[in-house]
Enzyme design. Structure first.
Site, PDB file in Angstrom:
ATOM      1  N   ARG A   1      67.517  14.483  88.558  1.00  0.00           N
ATOM      2  CA  ARG A   1      68.195  15.482  89.088  1.00  0.00           C
ATOM      3  C   ARG A   1      68.152  16.708  88.153  1.00  0.00           C
ATOM      4  O   ARG A   1      68.109  17.905  88.866  1.00  0.00           O
ATOM      5  CB  ARG A   1      69.754  15.064  89.016  1.00  0.00           C
TER       6      ARG A   1
ATOM      7  N   CYS B   1      77.570  19.461  84.723  1.00  0.00           N
ATOM      8  CA  CYS B   1      76.884  18.304  85.534  1.00  0.00           C
ATOM      9  C   CYS B   1      77.108  18.503  86.887  1.00  0.00           C
ATOM     10  O   CYS B   1      76.419  19.607  87.236  1.00  0.00           O
ATOM     11  CB  CYS B   1      77.868  16.881  84.992  1.00  0.00           C
TER      12      CYS B   1
END
Length: 297
Positions: free
Chosen positions: A176, A234
């Site tokens: 990611r 995050c």
């Protein structure tokens, strides 16, 4: 105060009759059945905590997928869990404390004196052969008084500037960070200048945190050092709290970006970088995604 209590320590505390509020934060990205898992089995006396509705406000693009709730709302919720003034609270989950760390961070930020993560969570308790129970627990409401602002935070503006004088860590999975996949947020990649440090590397195969010396070595390997300001993000501010706890175990303090990439990637005015290196959009450190999705080298 360190963020962890181990299974023998918690078991001994309960056996001695010391009041302890147990909070079960059974949640994982892509798994909407946390309450069902809790109802099937949980630590005796543990109260279920719904991360999506109790540890976050509804998602809005300019605040991210899990915005922090107001102090007043969070205090009402904590009282509903039965938390009283002066209580010791232990949070756990069944995923290496990746979800429970959100509650740990929020209670620390609210000024709670003693709040811990159960190292290894439900799996460690089960592996020790200790009793579990099924069904729902409905405690007597508590009277805890919560504050706010006891843990350092950064907003999008500070996160953008952070790599110029400090270290910005991206706690998501490496794919990611690199922009190879993005299952939930509108743009793929990372905040320019951020360094990849996946939260999953904070724990061993059993879900227990690595030893402090191992964690320190891990974080030093990505550039963390004494005196260098650190901030963490995050996807939506949940697992980044786990990274804050791991850094604390390693002897470092870190600020949290609560909106994280879910907020950042929803803002068309903010750039997104891709690739394996931090990059700043001006050199070899990765591609620099401009607003609107075009990519310039």
């Amino acid at each position: 105060m360190k963020p962890l209590i181990d299974v023998p320590g918690l078991d001994a505390r309960i056996a001695a009759g010391h009041r302890t509020v147990l909070l079960d934060v059974r949640w994982a990205l892509g798994d909407p059945h946390g309450r069902d898992h809790y109802l099937a089995e949980h630590l005796p006396g543990a109260v279920f905590v719904d991360l999506a509705t109790e540890l976050a406000d509804p998602a809005v693009p300019d605040r991210g997928r899990h915005p922090l709730p107001s102090r007043v709302r969070f205090q009402e919720t904590a009282r509903r869990w039965g938390v009283r003034q002066g209580d010791v609270v232990v949070a756990y989950d069944d995923s290496g404390n990746m979800a429970a760390a959100r509650l740990w961070w929020m209670l620390r930020d609210a000024g709670l004196a003693e709040v811990y993560l159960l190292d290894g969570g439900l799996g460690a308790w089960r592996a020790a052969g200790l009793p579990l129970e099924a069904g729902s627990v409905h405690p007597v409401p508590g009277d805890v008084e919560l504050g706010s602002g006891q843990m350092p935070v950064v907003d999008a503006g500070a996160a953008a500037a952070w790599p110029q004088g400090g270290l910005l860590l991206d706690a998501r999975a490496g794919e990611r960070y690199r922009g190879e996949v993005e299952p939930v947020d509108p743009r793929a990649g990372h905040i320019p200048g951020a360094v990849s440090a996946p939260t999953t590397a904070n724990v061993d195969q059993s879900g227990k945190f690595l030893a402090p010396s191992e964690l320190r070595q891990r974080f030093e390997s990505v550039g963390v050092q004494d005196g260098r300001p650190v901030a963490v993000y995050c996807g939506s501010g949940v697992t980044a709290a786990h990274e804050v706890a791991a850094l604390e175990l390693a002897g470092f303090s870190a600020a949290l970006y609560p909106g994280s990439f879910s907020e950042w990637s929803n803002r068309a005015d903010l750039p997104v970088a891709t690739g394996a290196e931090p990059g700043d959009g001006a050199g070899p450190g990765g591609n620099y995604g401009q607003p609107g999705g075009s990519v310039a080298l």
